[in-house]
Scaffold this motif. Structure first.
Motif, PDB file in Angstrom:
ATOM      1  N   ALA A  80       0.864  -1.173   0.000  1.00 22.80           N
ATOM      2  CA  ALA A  80       0.000   0.000   0.000  1.00 22.80           C
ATOM      3  C   ALA A  80       0.903   1.226   0.000  1.00 22.80           C
ATOM      4  O   ALA A  80       2.020   1.164   0.506  1.00 22.80           O
ATOM      5  N   PRO A  81       0.434   2.334  -0.574  1.00 18.79           N
ATOM      6  CA  PRO A  81       1.294   3.525  -0.610  1.00 18.79           C
ATOM      7  C   PRO A  81       1.687   3.954   0.801  1.00 18.79           C
ATOM      8  O   PRO A  81       0.886   3.850   1.734  1.00 18.79           O
ATOM      9  N   GLY A  82       2.904   4.431   0.922  1.00 15.88           N
ATOM     10  CA  GLY A  82       3.325   5.000   2.198  1.00 15.88           C
ATOM     11  C   GLY A  82       2.863   6.439   2.285  1.00 15.88           C
ATOM     12  O   GLY A  82       2.410   7.033   1.312  1.00 15.88           O
ATOM     13  N   ARG A  83       2.961   6.994   3.487  1.00 11.87           N
ATOM     14  CA  ARG A  83       2.663   8.418   3.650  1.00 11.87           C
ATOM     15  C   ARG A  83       3.991   9.139   3.838  1.00 11.87           C
ATOM     16  O   ARG A  83       4.832   8.696   4.612  1.00 11.87           O
ATOM     17  N   VAL A  84       4.157  10.204   3.107  1.00 11.79           N
ATOM     18  CA  VAL A  84       5.391  10.969   3.272  1.00 11.79           C
ATOM     19  C   VAL A  84       5.191  11.955   4.409  1.00 11.79           C
ATOM     20  O   VAL A  84       4.347  12.844   4.342  1.00 11.79           O
ATOM     21  N   LEU A  85       5.925  11.723   5.499  1.00 14.94           N
ATOM     22  CA  LEU A  85       5.775  12.564   6.689  1.00 14.94           C
ATOM     23  C   LEU A  85       7.168  12.893   7.197  1.00 14.94           C
ATOM     24  O   LEU A  85       7.919  12.011   7.587  1.00 14.94           O
ATOM     25  N   TRP A  86       7.537  14.171   7.130  1.00 15.06           N
ATOM     26  CA  TRP A  86       8.888  14.567   7.573  1.00 15.06           C
ATOM     27  C   TRP A  86       8.927  14.777   9.070  1.00 15.06           C
ATOM     28  O   TRP A  86       9.862  14.419   9.743  1.00 15.06           O
ATOM     29  N   ARG A  87       7.860  15.411   9.576  1.00 11.41           N
ATOM     30  CA  ARG A  87       7.856  15.737  10.997  1.00 11.41           C
ATOM     31  C   ARG A  87       6.421  15.758  11.494  1.00 11.41           C
ATOM     32  O   ARG A  87       5.477  15.992  10.729  1.00 11.41           O
ATOM     33  N   VAL A  88       6.313  15.505  12.763  1.00  7.71           N
ATOM     34  CA  VAL A  88       5.008  15.553  13.419  1.00  7.71           C
ATOM     35  C   VAL A  88       4.910  16.918  14.083  1.00  7.71           C
ATOM     36  O   VAL A  88       5.891  17.373  14.681  1.00  7.71           O
ATOM     37  N   PRO A  89       3.768  17.580  13.997  1.00  7.32           N
ATOM     38  CA  PRO A  89       3.672  18.886  14.656  1.00  7.32           C
ATOM     39  C   PRO A  89       3.995  18.741  16.148  1.00  7.32           C
ATOM     40  O   PRO A  89       3.632  17.748  16.768  1.00  7.32           O
ATOM     41  N   SER A  90       4.668  19.727  16.704  1.00  6.46           N
ATOM     42  CA  SER A  90       5.032  19.641  18.116  1.00  6.46           C
ATOM     43  C   SER A  90       3.851  20.064  18.978  1.00  6.46           C
ATOM     44  O   SER A  90       3.254  21.102  18.733  1.00  6.46           O
ATOM     45  N   PRO A  91       3.522  19.256  19.983  1.00  5.52           N
ATOM     46  CA  PRO A  91       2.472  19.690  20.896  1.00  5.52           C
ATOM     47  C   PRO A  91       2.949  20.818  21.806  1.00  5.52           C
ATOM     48  O   PRO A  91       2.129  21.481  22.433  1.00  5.52           O
ATOM     49  N   ARG A  92       4.243  21.017  21.890  1.00  5.05           N
ATOM     50  CA  ARG A  92       4.745  22.138  22.692  1.00  5.05           C
ATOM     51  C   ARG A  92       4.360  23.448  22.016  1.00  5.05           C
ATOM     52  O   ARG A  92       4.118  23.501  20.816  1.00  5.05           O
ATOM     53  N   ASP A  93       4.414  24.521  22.766  1.00  4.50           N
ATOM     54  CA  ASP A  93       3.982  25.806  22.217  1.00  4.50           C
ATOM     55  C   ASP A  93       5.022  26.382  21.262  1.00  4.50           C
ATOM     56  O   ASP A  93       4.782  26.529  20.071  1.00  4.50           O
ATOM     57  N   SER A  94       6.179  26.713  21.786  1.00 11.20           N
ATOM     58  CA  SER A  94       7.149  27.373  20.913  1.00 11.20           C
ATOM     59  C   SER A  94       8.520  27.269  21.548  1.00 11.20           C
ATOM     60  O   SER A  94       8.640  26.950  22.711  1.00 11.20           O
ATOM     61  N   PRO A  95       9.596  27.579  20.854  1.00  8.86           N
ATOM     62  CA  PRO A  95       9.546  27.810  19.414  1.00  8.86           C
ATOM     63  C   PRO A  95       9.373  26.491  18.658  1.00  8.86           C
ATOM     64  O   PRO A  95       9.677  25.435  19.183  1.00  8.86           O
ATOM     65  N   ASP A  96       8.921  26.638  17.461  1.00  8.35           N
ATOM     66  CA  ASP A  96       8.542  25.469  16.673  1.00  8.35           C
ATOM     67  C   ASP A  96       9.752  24.564  16.408  1.00  8.35           C
ATOM     68  O   ASP A  96      10.785  25.034  15.943  1.00  8.35           O
ATOM     69  N   GLY A  97       9.600  23.290  16.727  1.00  5.47           N
ATOM     70  CA  GLY A  97      10.623  22.312  16.366  1.00  5.47           C
ATOM     71  C   GLY A  97      11.857  22.380  17.240  1.00  5.47           C
ATOM     72  O   GLY A  97      12.906  21.843  16.880  1.00  5.47           O
ATOM     73  N   SER A  98      11.762  23.013  18.406  1.00  2.00           N
ATOM     74  CA  SER A  98      12.960  23.181  19.221  1.00  2.00           C
ATOM     75  C   SER A  98      13.324  21.930  20.018  1.00  2.00           C
ATOM     76  O   SER A  98      14.316  21.919  20.718  1.00  2.00           O
ATOM     77  N   HIS A  99      12.512  20.879  19.904  1.00  2.71           N
ATOM     78  CA  HIS A  99      12.870  19.600  20.536  1.00  2.71           C
ATOM     79  C   HIS A  99      12.866  18.475  19.526  1.00  2.71           C
ATOM     80  O   HIS A  99      12.850  17.315  19.873  1.00  2.71           O
ATOM     81  N   GLN A 100      12.836  18.834  18.253  1.00  3.63           N
ATOM     82  CA  GLN A 100      12.774  17.816  17.200  1.00  3.63           C
ATOM     83  C   GLN A 100      14.105  17.806  16.445  1.00  3.63           C
ATOM     84  O   GLN A 100      14.469  18.783  15.803  1.00  3.63           O
TER      85      GLN A 100
END
Lengths: 953, 197
Positions: free
Chosen positions: A452-472
């Motif tokens: 079955a086709p895969g899903r292209v997913l680079w990152r999951v949105p962070s549930p933390r507030d901000s700054p964006d992606g600061s723990h990813q």
């Protein structure tokens, strides 16, 4: 059993043998067949290092060369930094520790051998997985010369890491059959533990073979530890497989987070379960066989979190049977734990929004964001890449005619497809070199449901507030975050190359194998662009870290650079000469006697040459035979002075200039016969002057009937110098009339010297009466010894290059390249007499009429006498007009080019290039030295025997 | 003096023992003092015909050497050959060739001491050379009679394939590079000497 994480019945390890090793100071055991990483995991050790920037704990993420975290330093048997624990084979007595991004080189010299081997083949196959083996088999059966390189200790590639079946039996049985068949082919060379790391023009591939690393202290000293293979292949098939790609989510760097396929490999290659309780997070089908194999081997698997809305029924049923909860449309949003993972946070993810989070206890979080074909080498070979939106990765597109990819490297991810692709790549490669491949029967893989086709997913949105992606984390080795990528795009960067340099993503030892494509994806998302439009960063060699020692190979120590020696070299060594490197030549520098300093030895040698007799080895002078009816014409065009008028039997000094009129080289020219000349060049310029002459002859004057032949090494050349040189020569050459009238200055004679036919020239580079004796090199020592013996009555003294320099400097004979720097004309050297006024043309002539070259304030060669007769000016010292150093910029009048102590003058002296030097003769100038200035008197350059009374003895 | 000292020294005279101790499978012998003449002439010219007639030999084409007789001819370039003959023939051969050439344009230069010659043979020769020579010495690619001017390790050499499977080759090396090359060759044999080397 002290390895609680071993799974029975799995792995290609020798469980009957135990190996002891130490990691971070703790003793552990493992088995032959383990890597350091697998042995650590078998002992329950996940954390191997702390991260370089934030000091966060980091664990083993992968099972191969893509590992970003597990850098280790080997301490025993020999210190070696920056190795990945996933590629270090375990051996008895290994001592290693985890590295925080930086290692340290040993302060001891590495005594191991490293070498190089050249190989040639019709087809080079890189990778011994299913595609590579199929390609090798097909090429071997067609009778081609094949080289197969593979980084693992044994063939099989990905088949070693799965439980897949071929023709109903484990795929490794097929691997063994193929390996046995190709091993029996005399034209197939299989190199295991060998990683191709560079791909260059015309099918040149460099590979690193680790030959004895895995033997530890037991490695035999006479076998090279590592070898660089330089493989020239008509066709290259890259069956390099694919690397699994993670997905970025909060705290995705915690020990216990691992690529799913790697956990599968640890189970099947090493019999290791990487944890007790797992959660699996995927975007594609590939994790399901992995999860099922791991569950069947005893790994409790709580859930598969699948980012896709739909999970194929086949896999859902298989999971249900094993009690594994499958959650479609969910993602892992983050992790928690005290250092190591203890819980994964899971939430529904739909239309870009996260649902409520829920924690699932686990000590292992297996992740798959899809697979990136390993295209680094293909890309180095100038293959182009296209973005495949279906798999979220870059795949090979256009290839040069001599390279192709096969299997997962081409984006083919099924076993059946890889086998067929490998055989097909071999067939096409054979066809490209005009050979016909036969059809190879390939084994059948177990049927699987259509992917079955895969899903292209680079990152999951962070549930933390901000700054964006600061723990990813994107690049775990560089501690580079999603937030760093967003900062780069926020700063206006639009190119992945710029983002790479801004964030350092992909610049570590792993070359971004797990982070590069993800970074492209995140940049594209941030810019609202298509990844295809954005592209990926360029791949460059080396694809894996290679030690400098391996690249150096045997070119170190005495083999670092060829040491060229003359025929007389053994005599110099025997007589205690110290040597000077002149290009690749070893030339005697001076011959110190017991207790003598260099200054004392050189003064003694100079005194002998000026008052008695001395001899030196001049064999390194370049010698070029010029023959043909137009030889004189050619030399007239190349030298500034006239050569064609030289009589047979005579010698003339000559200077060659470049087209800019600047002095290029100098030497003597003898006329051997009507149509034959022999010229000498300075030692360092021999090859360059021959090329210079050939270039003019071949490109500008091909009509001239002249041939040039280097005879530098045919002749041993011995200058015999000093007022008593005539007496010595008369003894060893009784048949030669050495009388000044019979054998005048600047002439040459054929004579028998010490019973050997020789050519003797009366030339002098010291101003003294001197002869230059030339004999075939193999007679050199005999003649030298005869001269030495005959001269003993006169205290004959061997001298080296230092004395030669002093003697010639006292007479202001310039050394081109020392007293000149490419901006100095013969006129600047005070040698207008060597520039012909009569010849219609020669190289450099037109430049001499340029106004710039006729200025009176050009830099000119002069002598300098320090007011203090004991002060030796450093060569290169600057010359100024005032006794105190003015404020910068200090006007510089010139510099010291040669500086010596003179025995003849009983003082120090120097040559210098000084602006308007000729006009300044008699003036006092100053040389800044050690915080003061040294007054010097400018003089005529010739400081000794200005009248030339000594040359005839 | 009761000991007669040799009057000539080849570049590798001090290396005889070390070369004799190489492992089975690599025999290396220096062929010192061979006559070597550099010939420069246009192929097909009257001078070429005169030289061929005087020698009773054909000038070999590109990358080939004629090695059958006493006088051997090695192709060195489009208008250049190296004539190799037994020791002591240089004066006669120079005179003979110059007389044959007459007024045609061709040149002969004595370069006998410019290079020394190493004869290598044995089943390991090809593998030893592969450690430093980028040329494919497979006999299907580089057959007997091939003559290649290239580099071995970092030394310029001319390599002539004398016998089957490259098991027998000549290496002609400039005299000043000879001891470097010998050092390299002895080192390259380390692996085949076994653990005692």
């Amino acid at each position: 059993m002290n390895s609680p994480f071993r799974a029975r019945g799995h792995g290609h390890i020798d469980r009957d043998t135990t190996l002891s090793f130490t990691f971070d100071g703790t003793a552990y055991t493992g088995h032959p067949g383990d890597t350091l990483a697998s042995a650590l995991l078998a002992n329950g050790v996940h954390q191997v290092a702390r991260s370089i920037k934030y000091g966060r704990p980091r664990g083993v993420l992968a099972a191969g060369a893509e590992e970003p975290n597990a850098l280790v330093q080997i301490e025993v048997p020999f210190p070696e930094p920056m190795l990945t624990a996933t590629t270090v084979e375990l051996y008895e007595g290994l001592v290693a520790r985890g590295l925080s991004g930086q290692g340290r080189l040993s302060s001891r010299p590495d005594t191991a051998r490293y070498d190089t081997m050249h190989a040639h083949c019709d087809i080079l196959v890189v990778g011994a997985g299913p595609a590579g083996l199929a390609a090798t088999l097909a090429a071997a059966r067609a009778g081609a010369r094949v080289v197969l390189v593979d980084e693992l200790p044994r063939p099989g590639g990905s088949l070693l890491g799965t439980r897949e079946l071929l023709d109903g039996v484990p795929a490794t049985a097929w691997v063994s059959d193929v390996a046995a068949e190709i091993a029996a082919c005399s034209d197939v060379r299989v190199l295991q533990r060998t990683t191709a790391f560079g791909c260059y023009d015309d099918g040149l591939v460099l590979a690193l073979e680790k030959r004895t690393d895995h033997l530890g202290a037991a490695a035999p000293a006479h076998i090279s530890r590592q070898r660089i293979w330089r493989i020239r292949a008509k066709q290259v098939v890259f069956a390099t497989g694919a690397y699994e790609r993670p997905v970025a989510f909060d705290d995705n760097d915690r020990p216990g987070v691992m690529l799913a396929g790697s956990a599968r490999a640890y189970l099947n290659r090493f019999g290791v379960l990487s944890g007790r309780q797992a959660v699996v997070f995927t975007t594609n089908d590939s994790v399901y066989p992995a999860a099922l194999e791991l569950a069947d081997a005893g790994l409790r698997t709580a859930a598969v979190i699948d980012a896709r809305e739909e999970v194929p029924a086949y896999w859902r049923t298989a999971c249900d049977e094993r009690g594994i909860d499958v959650r479609a449309g969910h993602v892992v949003t983050g992790t928690s734990g005290i250092e190591r993972l203890s819980r994964a946070h899971v939430a529904a993810f739909s239309h870009g929004r996260l649902g409520d989070r829920q924690g699932i206890d686990c000590d292992l979080l297996l992740v798959s964001g899809g697979w990136n074909p390993a295209v680094a080498l293909f890309s180095q070979a100038r293959g182009t890449l296209d973005y495949d939106a279906g798999i979220g990765a870059f795949v090979p597109a256009q290839a040069p005619g001599n390279v192709r990819t096969a299997g997962a490297a081409s984006g083919t991810f099924t076993l059946t497809g890889c086998l067929a692709d490998g055989a097909d790549a071999a067939r096409r490669a054979l066809s490209a070199i005009g050979r016909t491949g036969r059809t190879v029967a390939l084994p059948a893989a177990a049927p699987l449901p259509d992917a079955a086709p895969g899903r292209v997913l680079w990152r999951v949105p962070s549930p933390r507030d901000s700054p964006d992606g600061s723990h990813q984390f994107v690049d775990l080795q560089r501690d580079a975050l999603v937030a760093d990528v967003l900062r780069a795009t926020g700063a206006g960067l639009r190119s992945v190359e710029h983002v790479k340099r801004y964030t350092t993503i992909g610049t570590a030892h792993d070359q971004g194998r797990t982070s590069g494509v993800m970074a492209s994806g995140i940049v594209a998302e941030a810019l609202g662009m298509d990844v295809a439009e954005l592209g990926t960063t360029r791949f460059r060699p080396p694809a894996v870290p290679v030690a400098f020692a391996a690249l150096a190979g045997r070119n170190r120590g005495e083999l670092f650079d060829p040491v060229r020696v003359t025929a007389l070299h053994p005599w110099h060594v025997e007589h205690g000469a110290l040597f000077e490197d002149v290009g690749q030549w070893k030339r005697p520098w001076y011959y110190p006697q017991a207790g003598e300093t260099m200054d004392e030895a050189v003064l003694r040698e100079c005194r002998a040459a000026r008052t008695g007799v001395a001899l030196m080895d001049g064999s390194t002078l370049g010698k070029i035979n010029v023959q043909g009816p137009d030889a004189g014409v050619l030399l007239d065009r190349l030298y500034t002075n006239m050569m064609s008028t030289l009589k047979v039997g005579r010698v003339r000094y000559g200077v060659m200039c470049g087209i800019d009129g600047m002095a290029l080289d100098d030497g003597t020219v003898i006329r051997v016969a009507e149509q034959e000349f022999l010229l000498t060049t300075t030692t360092g310029n021999a090859a360059r002057i021959l090329e210079w002459m050939e270039e003019w002859l071949q490109t500008e004057w091909p009509g001239l009937r002249v041939h040039l032949t280097s005879v530098t090494e045919h002749w041993a050349t011995i200058p015999l110098v000093g007022p008593r040189s005539r007496d010595v020569l008369a003894v060893v050459a009784p048949g030669l009339d050495v009388d000044n009238d019979a054998f005048p200055f600047m002439s040459w004679r054929d004579a028998t010297v010490a019973g050997i036919p020789a050519r003797v020239c009366r030339i002098s580079f010291s101003g003294e009466l001197a002869y230059e004796i030339n004999v075939p090199a193999w007679d050199g020592i005999t003649v030298w010894k005869a001269l030495y013996a005959a001269g003993s009555a006169y205290g004959i003294t061997p001298y080296g290059t230092e004395t030669m320099h002093v003697l010639r400097a006292e007479k202001a004979y310039p050394i081109i390249g020392q007293d000149t720097d490419g901006t100095i004309t013969p006129q600047d050297l005070g040698m207008s007499w060597v520039v012909s006024k009569k010849k219609p043309d020669f190289i450099g002539k037109r430049s001499f009429s340029r106004e710039e070259n006729r200025r009176g304030d050009r830099k000119q060669l002069v002598g300098l006498l320090p007011a203090d007769e004991q002060v030796l000016l450093p060569e290169g010292a600057q010359i100024i007009a005032t006794s105190s150093i003015p404020a910068p910029p200090v006007p510089m009048l010139g510099h010291v080019t040669s500086s010596y102590r003179s025995d003849a003058l009983q003082r120090t002296f120097a040559l210098a290039l000084v602006r308007s030097g000729t006009r300044r003769i008699g003036e006092t100038l100053y040389v800044p030295l050690d915080g003061r200035t040294v007054p010097v008197t400018v003089t005529e350059p010739v400081l000794f025997d200005k009248e030339g009374t000594r040359r005839d003895g | 003096m009761t000991v007669e000292t040799p009057t000539r020294y080849s570049p590798l005279s001090a290396w005889q023992d070390a070369l004799a101790r190489l492992p089975t499978g690599v025999q290396v012998r220096e062929l010192p003092f061979l006559t070597q003449l550099n010939l420069r002439l246009q192929p097909g010219s009257a001078a070429a015909q005169a030289v061929e007639a005087a020698l009773g030999l054909t000038l070999p084409g590109p990358l080939r050497a004629g090695m059958s007789g006493d006088v051997k001819l090695l192709w060195m370039g489009p208008d250049e050959w190296l004539l190799v003959a037994p020791e002591g023939r240089q004066h006669d051969l120079v005179a003979q060739l110059r007389s044959a050439i007459g007024d045609e344009f061709a040149t002969v230069t004595d370069v006998s001491a410019q290079r020394t010659t190493l004869a290598l043979s044995g089943h390991l020769v090809r593998e030893v050379l592969a450690q430093g020579c980028a040329i494919d010495l497979d006999p299907r690619v580089t057959p007997v009679g091939s003559c290649l001017t290239t580099v071995l390790a970092q030394a310029p050499i001319t390599l002539v394939v004398r016998g089957d499977a490259a098991s027998s080759v000549w290496l002609l090396v400039r005299s000043s590079f000879a001891s470097y090359l010998a050092t390299w060759l002895v080192d390259a044999c380390t692996e085949y000497r076994g653990g005692t080397g």
